[in-house]
Design a protein around this motif. Sequence first.
Motif, PDB file in Angstrom:
ATOM      1  N   UNK A  57       0.850  -1.112   0.010  1.00 23.41           N
ATOM      2  CA  UNK A  57       0.011  -0.012  -0.099  1.00 23.41           C
ATOM      3  C   UNK A  57       0.761   1.463  -0.007  1.00 23.41           C
ATOM      4  N   UNK A  58      -0.001   2.335   0.206  1.00 24.21           N
ATOM      5  CA  UNK A  58       0.849   3.856   0.169  1.00 24.21           C
ATOM      6  C   UNK A  58       1.511   4.122   1.447  1.00 24.21           C
ATOM      7  N   UNK A  59       1.195   3.469   2.708  1.00 29.01           N
ATOM      8  CA  UNK A  59       1.403   3.591   3.800  1.00 29.01           C
ATOM      9  C   UNK A  59       2.940   3.470   4.009  1.00 29.01           C
ATOM     10  N   UNK A  60       3.608   4.140   5.177  1.00 22.42           N
ATOM     11  CA  UNK A  60       4.944   3.946   5.634  1.00 22.42           C
ATOM     12  C   UNK A  60       4.987   2.855   6.566  1.00 22.42           C
ATOM     13  N   UNK A  61       5.902   1.910   6.658  1.00 19.82           N
ATOM     14  CA  UNK A  61       5.866   0.772   7.514  1.00 19.82           C
ATOM     15  C   UNK A  61       7.318   1.033   8.451  1.00 19.82           C
ATOM     16  N   UNK A  62       7.062   1.063   9.799  1.00 19.97           N
ATOM     17  CA  UNK A  62       8.181   1.119  10.437  1.00 19.97           C
ATOM     18  C   UNK A  62       8.963  -0.101  10.810  1.00 19.97           C
ATOM     19  N   UNK A  63      10.039  -0.249   9.997  1.00 20.14           N
ATOM     20  CA  UNK A  63      10.641  -1.557  10.140  1.00 20.14           C
ATOM     21  C   UNK A  63      11.335  -2.070  11.382  1.00 20.14           C
ATOM     22  N   UNK A  64      11.805  -1.052  12.117  1.00 15.35           N
ATOM     23  CA  UNK A  64      12.282  -1.296  13.437  1.00 15.35           C
ATOM     24  C   UNK A  64      11.399  -2.118  14.329  1.00 15.35           C
ATOM     25  N   UNK A  65      10.246  -1.354  14.478  1.00 15.75           N
ATOM     26  CA  UNK A  65       9.003  -2.039  15.008  1.00 15.75           C
ATOM     27  C   UNK A  65       8.495  -3.370  14.687  1.00 15.75           C
ATOM     28  N   UNK A  66       8.643  -3.437  13.165  1.00 15.07           N
ATOM     29  CA  UNK A  66       8.012  -4.782  12.733  1.00 15.07           C
ATOM     30  C   UNK A  66       9.235  -5.781  13.038  1.00 15.07           C
ATOM     31  N   UNK A  67      10.496  -5.282  13.084  1.00 13.53           N
ATOM     32  CA  UNK A  67      11.644  -6.432  13.421  1.00 13.53           C
ATOM     33  C   UNK A  67      11.455  -6.719  14.741  1.00 13.53           C
ATOM     34  N   UNK A  68      11.121  -5.770  15.714  1.00 14.00           N
ATOM     35  CA  UNK A  68      11.002  -6.262  17.309  1.00 14.00           C
ATOM     36  C   UNK A  68       9.943  -7.276  17.318  1.00 14.00           C
ATOM     37  N   UNK A  69       8.791  -6.851  16.951  1.00 14.76           N
ATOM     38  CA  UNK A  69       7.308  -7.792  16.898  1.00 14.76           C
ATOM     39  C   UNK A  69       7.697  -9.135  16.318  1.00 14.76           C
ATOM     40  N   UNK A  70       8.702  -9.221  15.284  1.00 14.63           N
ATOM     41  CA  UNK A  70       8.888 -10.497  14.601  1.00 14.63           C
ATOM     42  C   UNK A  70       9.650 -11.197  15.476  1.00 14.63           C
ATOM     43  N   UNK A  71      10.799 -10.731  16.036  1.00 12.43           N
ATOM     44  CA  UNK A  71      11.633 -11.350  16.997  1.00 12.43           C
ATOM     45  C   UNK A  71      11.012 -11.913  18.098  1.00 12.43           C
ATOM     46  N   UNK A  72      10.192 -11.249  18.760  1.00 18.63           N
ATOM     47  CA  UNK A  72       9.231 -11.459  19.917  1.00 18.63           C
ATOM     48  C   UNK A  72       8.202 -12.899  19.423  1.00 18.63           C
ATOM     49  N   UNK A  73       7.479 -12.282  18.355  1.00 18.41           N
ATOM     50  CA  UNK A  73       6.719 -13.454  17.785  1.00 18.41           C
ATOM     51  C   UNK A  73       7.452 -14.912  17.424  1.00 18.41           C
ATOM     52  N   UNK A  74       8.692 -14.696  16.944  1.00 20.43           N
ATOM     53  CA  UNK A  74       9.437 -15.996  16.784  1.00 20.43           C
ATOM     54  C   UNK A  74      10.118 -16.840  17.773  1.00 20.43           C
ATOM     55  N   UNK A  75      10.200 -15.964  19.190  1.00 14.48           N
ATOM     56  CA  UNK A  75      10.659 -16.445  20.431  1.00 14.48           C
ATOM     57  C   UNK A  75       9.288 -17.001  21.135  1.00 14.48           C
ATOM     58  N   UNK A  76       7.980 -16.506  20.912  1.00 15.52           N
ATOM     59  CA  UNK A  76       6.850 -17.090  21.438  1.00 15.52           C
ATOM     60  C   UNK A  76       6.750 -18.234  20.706  1.00 15.52           C
ATOM     61  N   UNK A  77       6.684 -18.317  19.522  1.00 17.10           N
ATOM     62  CA  UNK A  77       6.510 -19.556  18.612  1.00 17.10           C
ATOM     63  C   UNK A  77       7.465 -20.698  19.049  1.00 17.10           C
ATOM     64  N   UNK A  78       8.674 -20.333  19.414  1.00 17.80           N
ATOM     65  CA  UNK A  78       9.765 -21.408  19.624  1.00 17.80           C
ATOM     66  C   UNK A  78       9.349 -21.951  20.976  1.00 17.80           C
ATOM     67  N   UNK A  79       8.938 -21.134  21.994  1.00 14.14           N
ATOM     68  CA  UNK A  79       8.842 -21.662  23.263  1.00 14.14           C
ATOM     69  C   UNK A  79       7.608 -22.375  23.157  1.00 14.14           C
ATOM     70  N   UNK A  81       6.582 -24.140  20.778  1.00 17.71           N
ATOM     71  CA  UNK A  81       6.647 -25.625  20.139  1.00 17.71           C
ATOM     72  C   UNK A  81       7.638 -26.401  21.161  1.00 17.71           C
ATOM     73  N   UNK A  82       8.669 -25.775  21.750  1.00 17.57           N
ATOM     74  CA  UNK A  82       9.554 -26.291  22.888  1.00 17.57           C
ATOM     75  C   UNK A  82       8.691 -26.978  23.874  1.00 17.57           C
ATOM     76  N   UNK A  83       7.825 -26.154  24.515  1.00 16.67           N
ATOM     77  CA  UNK A  83       6.885 -26.585  25.703  1.00 16.67           C
ATOM     78  C   UNK A  83       5.865 -27.776  25.137  1.00 16.67           C
ATOM     79  N   UNK A  84       5.558 -27.905  23.949  1.00 19.45           N
ATOM     80  CA  UNK A  84       4.567 -28.831  23.535  1.00 19.45           C
ATOM     81  C   UNK A  84       5.321 -30.259  23.289  1.00 19.45           C
ATOM     82  N   UNK A  85       6.625 -30.374  22.937  1.00 15.99           N
ATOM     83  CA  UNK A  85       7.354 -31.359  22.779  1.00 15.99           C
ATOM     84  C   UNK A  85       8.098 -32.019  24.174  1.00 15.99           C
ATOM     85  N   UNK A  86       8.395 -30.996  25.072  1.00 13.63           N
ATOM     86  CA  UNK A  86       9.009 -31.226  26.286  1.00 13.63           C
ATOM     87  C   UNK A  86       8.052 -30.995  27.219  1.00 13.63           C
ATOM     88  N   UNK A  87       7.052 -31.517  27.504  1.00 12.95           N
ATOM     89  CA  UNK A  87       5.889 -30.991  28.784  1.00 12.95           C
ATOM     90  C   UNK A  87       6.736 -31.223  30.023  1.00 12.95           C
TER      91      UNK A  87
END
Length: 113
Positions: A57-79, A81-87
């Motif tokens: 689209x035409x809007x500006x994207x704050x890439x730093x904010x998106x990078x922070x959110x992506x890293x946190x989301x990846x950590x949450x997803x990894x946690x 998966x790890x917790x579901x495999x190692x109860x």
Amino acid sequence: MDIVSGILLVIHMIGWAIVLGGALTSMREPRIAKGVTHGALTALVAGVLLVGMAEMGDGDVNHIKIAVKLVVALVITAMAFYGSKNEEKVTTGFLGGLAGLTVLNIAVAVLWR
């Protein structure tokens, strides 16, 4: 495109709600609820699609904010998966960290302007 973005945003928020709710409801008997990994993956994929839509689209994207959110989301997803495999490794602190990171990700989305 606004309707598609709105639908993706709703799906994204529902994914985080599943992760947060699953983590908080499992605190008494520490375990990863079945929907937590699916909620994390749903939120992650919907978030990536939202960023793709914003880039098109035409809007500006704050890439730093998106990078922070992506890293946190990846950590949450990894946690999740790890917790579901190692109860046996899942503790109340682990679930608290999962819930805290989820709240952090939501707070970054809402408060970072």
